[in-house]
Design a protein around this motif. Structure first.
Motif, PDB file in Angstrom:
ATOM      1  N   UNK A 110       0.824  -1.212   0.000  1.00 12.95           N
ATOM      2  CA  UNK A 110       0.000   0.000   0.000  1.00 12.95           C
ATOM      3  C   UNK A 110       0.854   1.257   0.000  1.00 12.95           C
ATOM      4  N   UNK A 111       1.999   1.219   0.673  1.00 17.62           N
ATOM      5  CA  UNK A 111       2.901   2.375   0.670  1.00 17.62           C
ATOM      6  C   UNK A 111       3.423   2.630  -0.744  1.00 17.62           C
ATOM      7  N   UNK A 112       3.757   1.558  -1.440  1.00 20.32           N
ATOM      8  CA  UNK A 112       4.270   1.721  -2.806  1.00 20.32           C
ATOM      9  C   UNK A 112       3.205   2.293  -3.741  1.00 20.32           C
ATOM     10  N   UNK A 113       1.969   1.831  -3.592  1.00 18.49           N
ATOM     11  CA  UNK A 113       0.868   2.354  -4.420  1.00 18.49           C
ATOM     12  C   UNK A 113       0.665   3.844  -4.171  1.00 18.49           C
ATOM     13  N   UNK A 114       0.618   4.230  -2.909  1.00 19.23           N
ATOM     14  CA  UNK A 114       0.377   5.639  -2.561  1.00 19.23           C
ATOM     15  C   UNK A 114       1.548   6.522  -2.991  1.00 19.23           C
ATOM     16  N   UNK A 115       2.770   6.015  -2.852  1.00 17.93           N
ATOM     17  CA  UNK A 115       3.954   6.784  -3.257  1.00 17.93           C
ATOM     18  C   UNK A 115       3.940   7.043  -4.765  1.00 17.93           C
ATOM     19  N   UNK A 116       3.549   6.042  -5.522  1.00 17.41           N
ATOM     20  CA  UNK A 116       3.460   6.196  -6.981  1.00 17.41           C
ATOM     21  C   UNK A 116       2.415   7.257  -7.326  1.00 17.41           C
ATOM     22  N   UNK A 117       1.308   7.219  -6.610  1.00 17.67           N
ATOM     23  CA  UNK A 117       0.222   8.185  -6.835  1.00 17.67           C
ATOM     24  C   UNK A 117       0.672   9.612  -6.521  1.00 17.67           C
ATOM     25  N   UNK A 118       1.483   9.769  -5.463  1.00 21.97           N
ATOM     26  CA  UNK A 118       1.905  11.100  -5.026  1.00 21.97           C
ATOM     27  C   UNK A 118       3.243  11.537  -5.617  1.00 21.97           C
ATOM     28  N   UNK A 119       3.883  10.647  -6.380  1.00 22.15           N
ATOM     29  CA  UNK A 119       5.146  10.994  -7.029  1.00 22.15           C
ATOM     30  C   UNK A 119       6.344  11.021  -6.098  1.00 22.15           C
ATOM     31  N   UNK A 120       6.292  10.224  -5.026  1.00 20.59           N
ATOM     32  CA  UNK A 120       7.423  10.147  -4.091  1.00 20.59           C
ATOM     33  C   UNK A 120       8.304   8.940  -4.425  1.00 20.59           C
ATOM     34  N   UNK A 121       9.582   9.078  -4.146  1.00 25.99           N
ATOM     35  CA  UNK A 121      10.532   7.976  -4.364  1.00 25.99           C
ATOM     36  C   UNK A 121      10.778   7.252  -3.041  1.00 25.99           C
ATOM     37  N   UNK A 122      10.695   5.914  -3.055  1.00 28.75           N
ATOM     38  CA  UNK A 122      10.888   5.129  -1.839  1.00 28.75           C
ATOM     39  C   UNK A 122      12.181   4.325  -1.901  1.00 28.75           C
ATOM     40  N   UNK A 123      12.873   4.256  -0.773  1.00 28.31           N
ATOM     41  CA  UNK A 123      14.006   3.340  -0.591  1.00 28.31           C
ATOM     42  C   UNK A 123      13.580   2.406   0.542  1.00 28.31           C
ATOM     43  N   UNK A 124      13.219   1.157   0.200  1.00 28.13           N
ATOM     44  CA  UNK A 124      12.651   0.236   1.191  1.00 28.13           C
ATOM     45  C   UNK A 124      13.667  -0.858   1.537  1.00 28.13           C
TER      46      UNK A 124
END
Length: 310
Positions: A52-66
């Motif tokens: 869910x974090x990855x989906x929301x990050x894609x929607x908001x245009x944020x880059x994640x390092x998990x």
């Protein structure tokens, strides 16, 4: 003149190309970068939060390092130190333990990087918390057992990883309800570390020790609840023992539908994961945010489980 005109065209094209490259670099530089340390990617509920974090990050245009802490607080602290060195904009922490993961929060705050705890708490308060009140889940589960047994009987409790906030609070919540029912006895409690196979082994030992004295099982998560169900089924005892657990993962929902698991307490991974990213992005953008976003639990039994099945 022809050569001068050609040179002019080339220069304009080069300037436009440089300008586009500069804009692209600026756009990339302006992208919010969030470092995320997860408790364990071997746990289905944690994986659901991650998705869910990855989906929301894609929607908001944020880059994640998990990264996966693999249930190690020391590894988690090292991961946060790495995020600090990388100068991420915000850190999201899914803590391994209440106390042992707290230095990770301290280090992030000391470095001036906001940190959001998701799903589980630490002794040191982060910038924000997104999750649920685990005391509530323990109360709901034990209240269900009390109602099913008419306030009388013997209960065993399979605990999560000792020292983690969910383990501590779910135990406390359950014991609050037990105090209301003097004839409802907790005859055994032990950790199975959120693990299905360890829970099955533990339940087998309790069956040998207590046998028909066991009237109900409260497992701190569904993985352990399903392990207990399997041990009880193998011993031919499941029809006589109430089992309730927490999370409402897919396997547990199916088990409730089939009548193998008596109830599960729904914990909303989607809202926790999405809420953590939304909060992190708001912090990075300097917008107002909720310091504590609590998402309610809900008891699910056979009668109401269908709407939660995918």
């Amino acid at each position: 003149m022809k050569y001068s005109y050609l040179i002019l065209i080339i220069l304009v094209a080069l300037f436009a190309g440089c300008n586009q490259s500069t804009n692209s670099e600026k756009s990339k530089a302006n992208k919010i970068v969030i470092g995320i340390s997860m408790l364990s990617m071997q746990n289905e509920f944690i994986v659901n939060i991650n998705d869910e974090m990855q989906k929301k990050a894609q929607e908001l245009g944020a880059e994640l390092i998990i990264v996966d802490a693999e249930r190690s607080p020391l590894k988690q602290i090292e991961q946060i130190e790495s995020f600090i060195a990388q100068k991420v904009d915000v850190i999201i922490l899914n803590p391994c333990e209440y106390e042992a993961s707290s230095p990770a929060v301290t280090k992030a705050l000391a470095a001036g990087i906001p940190i959001v705890n998701v799903n589980s708490a630490t002794k040191i308060a982060p910038t924000a918390f997104v999750g649920s009140n685990d005391l509530e889940s323990g109360r709901i589960a034990m209240r269900f057992i009390a109602d099913q047994l008419g306030g009388k009987g013997n209960v065993v409790m399979i605990q999560g990883l000792n020292g983690q906030a969910a383990q501590i609070q779910r135990e406390l919540g359950a014991k609050e309800i037990l105090k209301e029912y003097p004839e409802l006895k907790l005859i055994a409690q032990q950790t199975a570390e959120w693990d299905r196979s360890k829970s099955m082994d533990l339940m087998q030992n309790w069956i040998q020790s207590y046998g028909a004295k066991i009237n109900a099982v409260f497992a701190h998560n569904d993985e352990m609840g399903l392990g207990a169900v399997k041990a009880l089924q193998d011993a031919g005892m499941k029809d006589k023992v109430i089992v309730v657990s927490i999370d409402a993962i897919a396997d547990a929902l199916q088990a409730v539908k089939k009548g193998h698991l008596d109830a599960t307490v729904f914990q909303d991974a989607r809202k926790q994961g999405a809420g953590a990213i939304e909060t992190a992005v708001k912090i990075a953008q300097g917008k107002q945010f909720e310091k504590e976003l609590l998402i309610p639990f809900k008891l699910l039994t056979k009668e109401d489980v269908d709407s939660y099945l995918k």
